[in-house]
Design a protein around this motif. Structure first.
Motif, PDB file in Angstrom:
ATOM      1  N   HIS A 140      62.806  94.141  54.449  1.00  0.00           N
ATOM      2  CA  HIS A 140      63.652  94.706  55.669  1.00  0.00           C
ATOM      3  C   HIS A 140      63.082  96.002  55.924  1.00  0.00           C
ATOM      4  O   HIS A 140      62.944  96.564  57.106  1.00  0.00           O
ATOM      5  N   ASP A 184      62.957  89.961  64.159  1.00  0.00           N
ATOM      6  CA  ASP A 184      63.094  88.882  63.591  1.00  0.00           C
ATOM      7  C   ASP A 184      62.890  88.720  62.043  1.00  0.00           C
ATOM      8  O   ASP A 184      63.762  88.064  61.215  1.00  0.00           O
ATOM      9  N   ALA A 185      61.979  89.673  61.544  1.00  0.00           N
ATOM     10  CA  ALA A 185      61.565  89.747  60.148  1.00  0.00           C
ATOM     11  C   ALA A 185      62.790  90.078  59.289  1.00  0.00           C
ATOM     12  O   ALA A 185      63.120  89.607  58.284  1.00  0.00           O
ATOM     13  N   LYS A 191      65.813  90.417  60.291  1.00  0.00           N
ATOM     14  CA  LYS A 191      67.197  89.623  60.352  1.00  0.00           C
ATOM     15  C   LYS A 191      67.180  88.390  59.549  1.00  0.00           C
ATOM     16  O   LYS A 191      68.076  88.053  58.894  1.00  0.00           O
ATOM     17  N   LYS A 192      66.052  87.840  59.259  1.00  0.00           N
ATOM     18  CA  LYS A 192      65.840  86.982  58.285  1.00  0.00           C
ATOM     19  C   LYS A 192      65.826  87.368  56.941  1.00  0.00           C
ATOM     20  O   LYS A 192      66.469  86.543  56.146  1.00  0.00           O
ATOM     21  N   SER A 193      65.523  88.574  56.586  1.00  0.00           N
ATOM     22  CA  SER A 193      65.677  89.132  55.384  1.00  0.00           C
ATOM     23  C   SER A 193      67.265  89.296  54.989  1.00  0.00           C
ATOM     24  O   SER A 193      67.446  89.087  53.748  1.00  0.00           O
ATOM     25  N   SER A 229      69.609  87.456  56.391  1.00  0.00           N
ATOM     26  CA  SER A 229      70.200  85.944  56.229  1.00  0.00           C
ATOM     27  C   SER A 229      69.846  85.558  54.865  1.00  0.00           C
ATOM     28  O   SER A 229      70.659  85.070  54.277  1.00  0.00           O
ATOM     29  N   MET A 230      68.814  85.801  54.301  1.00  0.00           N
ATOM     30  CA  MET A 230      68.479  85.209  52.925  1.00  0.00           C
ATOM     31  C   MET A 230      69.215  86.094  52.026  1.00  0.00           C
ATOM     32  O   MET A 230      69.608  85.699  50.858  1.00  0.00           O
ATOM     33  N   TYR A 238      62.674  80.843  49.063  1.00  0.00           N
ATOM     34  CA  TYR A 238      62.460  82.559  49.979  1.00  0.00           C
ATOM     35  C   TYR A 238      61.583  83.196  49.741  1.00  0.00           C
ATOM     36  O   TYR A 238      61.014  83.975  50.484  1.00  0.00           O
ATOM     37  N   SER A 255      59.220  82.119  52.035  1.00  0.00           N
ATOM     38  CA  SER A 255      59.478  82.715  53.410  1.00  0.00           C
ATOM     39  C   SER A 255      58.985  84.262  53.546  1.00  0.00           C
ATOM     40  O   SER A 255      58.487  84.493  54.615  1.00  0.00           O
ATOM     41  N   LEU A 281      56.420  85.873  56.023  1.00  0.00           N
ATOM     42  CA  LEU A 281      56.636  86.844  57.104  1.00  0.00           C
ATOM     43  C   LEU A 281      55.552  87.981  56.915  1.00  0.00           C
ATOM     44  O   LEU A 281      55.084  88.381  57.815  1.00  0.00           O
TER      45      LEU A 281
END
Length: 275
Positions: A150, A187-188, A190-192, A194-195, A240, A243, A247
């Motif tokens: 993040h 996006d990176a 935000k995905k972190s 969410s995970m 994860y 993922s 990223l």
């Protein structure tokens, strides 16, 4: 009477007489140095580290070992009573389990002269469901990796945002590449986030299952419910890691392959519009 008289303040001179021009220059310098370090050192190092964590799935001594889900911590969760965990109650209503203290409120249990087990005083016994120590260790590692992802993505975004050139008609392909990379960085992280929500749901899911188990102790499906929940969470953390690797690898290759447009978005023949 208007506060500024009959005329409104003029805005065309705001940036012609900048009161603190050094602020932006110092910011750009600091952010460029940070971006260079991230792209040259930190992301490549992270890629190596994440690959090593994934490789640990074949190592029985690792918390990420894929066979962990067949160990007792994952296959045989138990609802225990304080008497099964302690050598005896203390006068203050607390018991000892190693170095951990188990709170035994006096209004829930009290000593029984005949068997020493205590009488049932409240709506249920003071059940204890121990944490899954292997899962907790995996969570600590993955959470730290997600936090690092993040922050690295955000730092690169800060740098790119202040490097975007003047917006004008035509010859904007390089600027479009910058905008695309900013979108990818957003996006990176935000995905972190969410995970990370997925990671921290582990304790909440177990809590809900254990609370119901304490209410209905004879319903044996709760053992399987907690076991399968823990197993899925272990699988999720291993997923994860992949993922995170995707990223990092995607960001690094996109920056490298489009670097000339990133640092020289206007495509001049000089050494670079940004540098």
């Amino acid at each position: 009477m208007p506060r500024f008289g009959s005329t409104s303040p003029k805005m065309d001179e705001v940036f012609k007489s900048h009161p603190k021009p050094e602020i932006i220059k110092e910011l750009i310098t600091a952010r460029r140095l940070r971006a260079i370090d991230i792209l040259q050192n930190q992301i490549p190092t992270k890629i190596v580290e994440i690959q090593k964590l994934i490789d640990q799935e074949e190592d029985p001594s690792s918390p990420f070992y894929k066979g962990q889900v067949f160990q007792v911590a994952y296959t045989d969760p138990k609802v225990l009573q304080p008497s099964e965990l302690t050598q005896g109650s203390q006068p203050n209503g607390e018991g000892e389990q190693g170095k951990e203290k188990l709170v035994l409120p006096q209004d829930i249990t009290k000593p029984e002269a005949k068997d020493g087990e205590g009488l049932r005083m409240g709506p249920h016994w003071f059940e204890v469901v121990q944490v899954n120590p292997v899962q907790v260790k995996c969570m600590e590692i993955v959470t730290q990796e997600l936090e690092d992802l993040h922050m690295l993505a955000q730092d690169l975004k800060v740098w790119l945002e202040i490097e975007i050139p003047v917006v004008e008609d035509g010859n904007s392909f390089g600027a479009d590449v910058q905008a695309h990379l900013i979108s990818q960085l957003t996006d990176a992280y935000k995905k972190s986030n969410s995970m990370q929500n997925g990671v921290r749901a582990h304790h909440g899911d177990r809590l809900k299952l254990a609370m119901d188990w304490a209410k209905f102790p004879n319903f044996h499906d709760f053992v399987g419910a907690i076991a399968t929940s823990d197993r899925f969470d272990h699988f999720l953390l291993r997923s994860y890691l992949r993922s995170i690797l995707t990223l990092y690898g995607g960001l690094l290759t996109k920056f490298e392959r489009n670097w000339s447009k990133v640092i020289n978005p206007k495509g001049s023949h000089e050494t670079g519009g940004m540098y």
